[in-house]
Enzyme design. Structure first.
Site, PDB file in Angstrom:
ATOM      1  N   LEU A 113       0.654  -1.309   0.045  1.00  0.00           N
ATOM      2  CA  LEU A 113       0.038  -0.012  -0.175  1.00  0.00           C
ATOM      3  C   LEU A 113       0.928   1.397  -0.136  1.00  0.00           C
ATOM      4  CD1 LEU A 113      -2.594  -1.141   2.514  1.00  0.00           C
ATOM      5  CD2 LEU A 113      -2.611  -1.189  -0.051  1.00  0.00           C
ATOM      6  N   ALA A 114       1.997   1.124   0.632  1.00  0.00           N
ATOM      7  CA  ALA A 114       2.831   2.559   0.754  1.00  0.00           C
ATOM      8  C   ALA A 114       3.359   2.718  -0.705  1.00  0.00           C
ATOM      9  CB  ALA A 114       3.958   2.080   1.796  1.00  0.00           C
ATOM     10  N   GLU A 138      -4.578   6.679  10.574  1.00  0.00           N
ATOM     11  CA  GLU A 138      -4.542   8.182  10.070  1.00  0.00           C
ATOM     12  C   GLU A 138      -3.968   7.750   8.721  1.00  0.00           C
ATOM     13  OE1 GLU A 138      -1.644   8.397  12.722  1.00  0.00           O
ATOM     14  OE2 GLU A 138      -2.852   8.769  14.559  1.00  0.00           O
ATOM     15  N   GLN A 182     -12.170   2.989  22.638  1.00  0.00           N
ATOM     16  CA  GLN A 182     -12.664   3.523  21.185  1.00  0.00           C
ATOM     17  C   GLN A 182     -13.056   2.511  20.159  1.00  0.00           C
ATOM     18  OE1 GLN A 182      -9.960   6.262  19.562  1.00  0.00           O
ATOM     19  NE2 GLN A 182      -8.550   4.816  18.817  1.00  0.00           N
TER      20      GLN A 182
END
Length: 193
Positions: A113-114, A138, A182
């Site tokens: 993905l990078a 993020e 969360q």
């Protein structure tokens, strides 16, 4: 020293480490556990605040954050979230992770993905001892093309490192733990510092 695949499986079997849903053995590789993308996202509204003064009065920081952050977006099954070049967005892992007080976790993005320009975590890749909940991602697209991100796709890998002993102040016992338990794409709570 990080846990190897055999130790990760043993910690999961013993209940010392929890990943829900538990990953199949095919997603536990060498020293990591593959995690998948969840279906909750949050974006930034453009041009709704001239700036955010990160060290300004808390009320002003809070008001600016309210203006720039979208409501949480929950994608229906089968839909994609499109991240355009130069955009930052928040998302969550599909898996919820619970760490004991004597273990720290590390999130790494996938190299594949990078190589397309996708950063999975801008800076925050440590998962504190005592953490419990989904992990916020993020995302930043530094590539040249929009990227379609689909819930359930492999998005990163977690590794785990035992500490020299249990932390005296693990995340789940801290009064100032802003992101405790969360489950969604929780926006920055820098105004709570």
């Amino acid at each position: 020293m990080r846990l190897c695949d055999r130790d990760i499986e043993a910690w999961l079997d013993e209940g010392r480490l929890a990943i829900n849903p538990r990953p199949p053995v095919e997603r536990i590789n060498g020293a990591t556990v593959d995690v998948r993308l969840g279906n909750k996202f949050r974006t930034f509204r453009g041009h709704t605040a001239p700036f955010i003064d990160l060290s300004g009065p808390k009320a002003e920081v809070s008001a600016a954050l309210d203006r720039v952050m979208s409501e949480e977006i929950v994608l229906p099954e089968g839909e994609a979230f499109f991240l355009h070049p130069g955009e930052l967005a928040l998302a969550v892992t599909y898996e919820s992770v619970t760490l004991p007080a004597d273990l720290v976790g590390w999130l790494d993005g996938r190299s594949s993905l990078a190589r397309l320009g996708l950063m999975v975590h801008v800076t925050a890749h440590r998962i504190d001892p005592g953490w419990s909940g989904c992990i916020v991602l993020e995302f930043y697209n530094s590539g040249k093309l929009p990227l379609a991100l689909r819930p359930g796709m492999p998005i990163g890998a977690l590794s785990f490192e035992p500490l020299s002993g249990p932390a005296a102040r693990p995340y789940n016992r801290r009064e100032d733990a802003k992101y405790r338990d969360q489950q969604g794409a929780v926006a920055s709570r820098i105004d709570k510092d």
